[in-house]
Write a protein that holds these residues in place. Structure first.
Motif, PDB file in Angstrom:
ATOM      1  N   THR A  26       0.846  -1.184   0.000  1.00 22.23           N
ATOM      2  CA  THR A  26       0.000   0.000   0.000  1.00 22.23           C
ATOM      3  C   THR A  26       0.891   1.246   0.000  1.00 22.23           C
ATOM      4  O   THR A  26       2.024   1.198   0.476  1.00 22.23           O
ATOM      5  CB  THR A  26      -0.925   0.015   1.236  1.00 22.23           C
ATOM      6  OG1 THR A  26      -0.137  -0.016   2.424  1.00 22.23           O
ATOM      7  CG2 THR A  26      -1.865  -1.189   1.231  1.00 22.23           C
ATOM      8  N   THR A  27       0.393   2.341  -0.547  1.00 20.74           N
ATOM      9  CA  THR A  27       1.181   3.571  -0.640  1.00 20.74           C
ATOM     10  C   THR A  27       1.664   4.020   0.736  1.00 20.74           C
ATOM     11  O   THR A  27       2.813   4.382   0.908  1.00 20.74           O
ATOM     12  CB  THR A  27       0.354   4.689  -1.304  1.00 20.74           C
ATOM     13  OG1 THR A  27      -0.093   4.216  -2.565  1.00 20.74           O
ATOM     14  CG2 THR A  27       1.185   5.935  -1.515  1.00 20.74           C
ATOM     15  N   TRP A 100      -3.249   1.094  -8.215  1.00 18.50           N
ATOM     16  CA  TRP A 100      -2.316   0.495  -9.177  1.00 18.50           C
ATOM     17  C   TRP A 100      -3.013  -0.574 -10.009  1.00 18.50           C
ATOM     18  O   TRP A 100      -2.745  -0.719 -11.193  1.00 18.50           O
ATOM     19  CB  TRP A 100      -1.096  -0.109  -8.471  1.00 18.50           C
ATOM     20  CG  TRP A 100      -0.059   0.867  -8.019  1.00 18.50           C
ATOM     21  CD1 TRP A 100       0.562   0.872  -6.808  1.00 18.50           C
ATOM     22  CD2 TRP A 100       0.528   1.965  -8.745  1.00 18.50           C
ATOM     23  NE1 TRP A 100       1.477   1.894  -6.732  1.00 18.50           N
ATOM     24  CE2 TRP A 100       1.468   2.581  -7.918  1.00 18.50           C
ATOM     25  CE3 TRP A 100       0.332   2.481 -10.019  1.00 18.50           C
ATOM     26  CZ2 TRP A 100       2.224   3.676  -8.311  1.00 18.50           C
ATOM     27  CZ3 TRP A 100       1.074   3.576 -10.411  1.00 18.50           C
ATOM     28  CH2 TRP A 100       1.995   4.157  -9.565  1.00 18.50           C
ATOM     29  N   ASN A 124       7.796  -2.783  -8.336  1.00 21.74           N
ATOM     30  CA  ASN A 124       8.216  -1.806  -7.338  1.00 21.74           C
ATOM     31  C   ASN A 124       9.685  -2.039  -7.048  1.00 21.74           C
ATOM     32  O   ASN A 124      10.063  -3.115  -6.623  1.00 21.74           O
ATOM     33  CB  ASN A 124       7.395  -1.957  -6.054  1.00 21.74           C
ATOM     34  CG  ASN A 124       7.782  -0.939  -5.021  1.00 21.74           C
ATOM     35  OD1 ASN A 124       8.946  -0.779  -4.693  1.00 21.74           O
ATOM     36  ND2 ASN A 124       6.804  -0.244  -4.496  1.00 21.74           N
TER      37      ASN A 124
END
Length: 171
Positions: A26-27, A100, A124
């Protein structure tokens, strides 16, 4: 249908008392603790929020202790297990925001409006995320290209409703 999406994974056990590291996709890393239940597909196990006995931050990481786990040996089976949630529990986003997962299958165009390909994966690398684009050109030796997801250097615009992404470089 309850579609499952990947939000993180368990890392290595921490210490001898049964703690384990969480790797959040998660961000904001701590948000992973707001989405329950968690599903671990490969071992067909479901965890709910009440399964977490304790949680704490450790060197910019999250570590948790699950109920009924008393030592490192009992938690090792979770190492590298992926954590999924039901897509329907994600909050609704404001206009012009996206997850995303929404970028997958978007068509990618260069700044001359030439279709480059389709987004098949997002990587990522801790510095920035990278779009993996399956090229549509058959005469090219490369089947995929990687584009850093950096506004405005490489990503010019994203239109989730049209499933289009415009990139700056001419490929």
């Amino acid at each position: 249908m309850n579609k499952k999406i990947l939000i993180g994974k368990f890392g290595k056990p921490y210490g001898v008392k049964g703690w384990i590291k969480l790797i959040s996709y998660t961000t904001i890393s701590k948000k992973i603790l707001q989405y329950f239940p968690w599903y671990l597909i490969s071992i067909k196990k479901k965890y709910v929020k009440s399964d977490i006995k304790m949680q704490q931050n450790y060197k910019k990481k999250i570590i948790i202790l699950l109920k009924n786990i008393h030592n490192r040996t009992e938690i090792e089976f979770l190492n590298n297990q992926k954590i999924f949630i039901n897509e329907k529990i994600l909050p609704t986003l404001k206009y012009n925001q996206y997850y995303w997962k929404d970028l997958l299958n978007c068509q990618v165009y260069n700044n001359m409006n030439i279709n480059i390909g389709i987004v098949t994966k997002i990587l990522n690398n801790t510095i920035h995320d990278i779009l993996v684009i399956k090229k549509i050109f058959k005469n090219s030796s490369k089947k995929t290209i990687l584009i850093p997801f950096i506004y405005p250097n490489y990503i010019k615009s994203v239109d989730i409703l049209k499933k289009n992404i415009i990139i700056n470089p001419v490929l």
